[in-house]
Motif scaffolding. Structure first.
Motif, mmCIF file in Angstrom:
data_model
loop_
_atom_site.group_PDB
_atom_site.id
_atom_site.type_symbol
_atom_site.label_atom_id
_atom_site.label_comp_id
_atom_site.label_asym_id
_atom_site.label_seq_id
_atom_site.Cartn_x
_atom_site.Cartn_y
_atom_site.Cartn_z
ATOM 1 N N GLN A 64 -1.055 1.032 1.814
ATOM 2 C CA GLN A 64 -0.028 0.406 0.985
ATOM 3 C C GLN A 64 0.367 1.297 -0.181
ATOM 4 O OE1 GLN A 64 1.523 -2.384 1.858
ATOM 5 N NE2 GLN A 64 0.240 -2.447 3.673
ATOM 6 N N ALA A 65 -0.608 2.011 -0.738
ATOM 7 C CA ALA A 65 -0.314 2.903 -1.861
ATOM 8 C C ALA A 65 0.611 4.032 -1.447
ATOM 9 C CB ALA A 65 -1.627 3.465 -2.427
ATOM 10 N N VAL A 66 0.350 4.632 -0.280
ATOM 11 C CA VAL A 66 1.183 5.740 0.185
ATOM 12 C C VAL A 66 2.601 5.266 0.465
ATOM 13 C CG1 VAL A 66 1.508 7.380 2.076
ATOM 14 C CG2 VAL A 66 -0.744 7.093 1.066
ATOM 15 N N ARG A 67 2.732 4.078 1.017
ATOM 16 C CA ARG A 67 4.064 3.555 1.354
ATOM 17 C C ARG A 67 4.884 3.262 0.104
ATOM 18 N NH1 ARG A 67 3.754 -1.337 5.380
ATOM 19 N NH2 ARG A 67 6.003 -1.014 5.256
ATOM 20 N N THR A 68 4.252 2.860 -0.991
ATOM 21 C CA THR A 68 4.988 2.472 -2.187
ATOM 22 C C THR A 68 5.004 3.549 -3.259
ATOM 23 O OG1 THR A 68 2.978 1.425 -3.079
ATOM 24 C CG2 THR A 68 4.503 0.017 -1.866
ATOM 25 N N PHE A 69 4.098 4.528 -3.170
ATOM 26 C CA PHE A 69 3.907 5.489 -4.258
ATOM 27 C C PHE A 69 4.125 6.927 -3.813
ATOM 28 C CE2 PHE A 69 0.952 6.824 -7.909
ATOM 29 C CZ PHE A 69 1.965 6.653 -8.841
ATOM 30 N N GLY A 70 4.044 7.187 -2.513
ATOM 31 C CA GLY A 70 4.143 8.555 -2.030
ATOM 32 C C GLY A 70 2.772 9.175 -1.862
ATOM 33 N N MET A 71 2.641 10.051 -0.876
ATOM 34 C CA MET A 71 1.333 10.606 -0.541
ATOM 35 C C MET A 71 0.747 11.450 -1.661
ATOM 36 S SD MET A 71 0.223 12.887 2.757
ATOM 37 C CE MET A 71 0.874 11.662 3.869
ATOM 38 N N SER A 72 1.545 12.366 -2.215
ATOM 39 C CA SER A 72 1.005 13.258 -3.235
ATOM 40 C C SER A 72 0.617 12.498 -4.494
ATOM 41 C CB SER A 72 2.023 14.356 -3.563
ATOM 42 O OG SER A 72 3.234 13.783 -4.027
ATOM 43 N N HIS A 73 1.454 11.535 -4.917
ATOM 44 C CA HIS A 73 1.116 10.730 -6.089
ATOM 45 C C HIS A 73 -0.129 9.891 -5.835
ATOM 46 C CE1 HIS A 73 5.574 10.869 -7.516
ATOM 47 N NE2 HIS A 73 4.905 11.972 -7.816
ATOM 48 N N TYR A 74 -0.193 9.324 -4.638
ATOM 49 C CA TYR A 74 -1.379 8.522 -4.299
ATOM 50 C C TYR A 74 -2.644 9.351 -4.357
ATOM 51 C CZ TYR A 74 -5.065 7.071 -1.157
ATOM 52 O OH TYR A 74 -6.297 6.831 -0.623
ATOM 53 N N PHE A 75 -2.605 10.520 -3.700
ATOM 54 C CA PHE A 75 -3.835 11.284 -3.581
ATOM 55 C C PHE A 75 -4.334 11.754 -4.939
ATOM 56 C CE2 PHE A 75 -6.621 14.783 -2.398
ATOM 57 C CZ PHE A 75 -7.348 14.184 -1.398
#
Length: 386
Positions: A94-105
């Motif tokens: 859910q984080a990757v879908r709403t925040f983007g992969m790089s921001h999430y990681f």
């Protein structure tokens, strides 16, 4: 004393094995499409359960009296660890879908490393039987170094995008249209795969699912994720909660070890793994059934992924988990957890650079090497804090 030194040596070996295995999780499926990841994560959990059963068969006392079978021992703490892991993967998705992969990681490392550090240093104040590192300040500096090393990864780009600067606008538009429909471009680039190993970043991604015809009603309209200030805050919250859930995965082993010691039971950290695999398999199955039902309700097809690479990745994760469990048993919790968490990032980056050639431009190589250097420094500081 010789026995103690041998145990510590095995602990360092276990950290190396866990680091390499976690950092290599994406290798078996690198050239395969896992589609929406729902079936893939279940196949992989089957591999994990298979590894747990094989370990139980190997370690079981077949001469034990009555209904006793110590190799197949399952504890509530281990089942909870498995459920935590699946929960963390759902939150990460859910984080990757709403925040983007790089921001999430980048952001999830704050609560992932931070949560493990707080538990490893201050766990006794919360009633957890934990051994703190000998130099907590040095361990903190190491965790911060690994965290800062994630920042350059946020500036890496898919290298096909970089080459479009040399083409005219028409070529660029054609490239974008091809990229949208190309499964290969949906695979993560230069992002360590710790949190994608259960189907990870593509789980429940509607963009890679094929619609069914006709669609059942009602069909929910697709929402644009991550738009506006509210979407950004929601993505940040998902990321922080996901990192915290990952930090909690192995915490239940601490009260379990304490309980076993109080009951004068001879035990090993390997006795804990079957419980993790059982809890993870139950949670994974529930998630697949729920995800499949939701796909059906939305009028989308549940895509099936490859089987053997997923099973192999599950076995590889099992090896890493068992090695990490051993290191957590013989070394301070904060040191063992943060070493593996940081070291796997470095291993994954090395795979991406030298084997899969994901960073060939000067820009990406610079970002990646800065990240690797930060991870290397951080791991060294955490190791010295033991």
């Amino acid at each position: 004393q010789a026995v103690l030194m041998g145990t510590h040596t095995l602990g360092w070996i276990a950290i190396v094995v866990a680091t390499f295995s976690y950092g290599s999780l994406f290798v078996p499926v690198k050239n395969y499409d896992i589609h929406d990841g729902i079936v893939y994560q279940w196949f992989q959990c089957c591999g994990i359960l298979l590894a747990g059963l094989l370990q139980a068969l190997w370690r079981n006392d077949w001469e034990a009296p009555g209904l006793s079978a110590p190799g197949f021992y399952v504890c509530r703490e281990g089942v909870l660890s498995g459920v935590f892991f699946q929960l963390a993967n759902v939150l990460a998705t859910q984080a990757v879908r709403t925040f983007g992969m790089s921001h999430y990681f980048t952001t999830q490392k704050v609560t992932n490393l931070g949560g493990a550090f707080v538990v490893g240093v201050f766990g006794r104040h919360f009633g957890l039987p934990v051994e703190p590192p000998s130099d907590p300040l040095l361990a903190l500096m190491g965790c911060l170094s690994v965290l800062l090393a994630m920042v350059p990864l946020g500036f890496t780009k898919v290298e096909d995008e970089l080459s479009q600067d040399e083409h005219d606008h028409k070529s660029f538009v054609q490239f974008q249209e091809t990229r949208i429909t190309s499964p290969a471009d949906k695979k993560p680039h230069l992002i360590p795969p710790q949190h994608s190993d259960m189907g990870g970043y593509l789980m429940l991604d509607e963009a890679v699912s094929e619609p069914t015809t006709p669609a059942p009603t009602p069909v929910f309209p697709r929402r644009e994720h991550g738009r506006g200030h509210g979407g950004w805050c929601k993505g940040l919250a998902w990321s922080l909660f996901a990192g915290l859930a990952f930090a909690f995965i192995y915490i239940p082993i601490l009260p379990w070890k304490h309980r076993m010691a109080l009951e004068n039971v001879e035990f090993s950290s390997f006795d804990y793994f079957l419980s993790i695999s059982v809890g993870l398999f139950i949670a994974s199955t529930a998630y697949m059934l729920l995800g499949g039902a939701m796909k059906k309700y939305q009028g989308r097809k549940l895509m099936k992924s490859v089987l053997r690479p997923a099973l192999l990745t599950g076995v590889l994760w099992s090896v890493a988990s068992m090695a990490q469990l051993y290191s957590l048993a013989v070394m301070p919790y904060a040191v063992a957890y943060c070493l593996v968490c940081g070291g796997e990032v470095g291993v994954s980056l090395l795979w991406g650079i030298f084997v899969f050639k994901e960073a060939t431009t000067f820009h990406n190589l610079t970002c990646t090497m800065l990240a690797f250097l930060g991870v290397l420094i951080g791991v060294g500081l955490v190791a010295a804090s033991k």
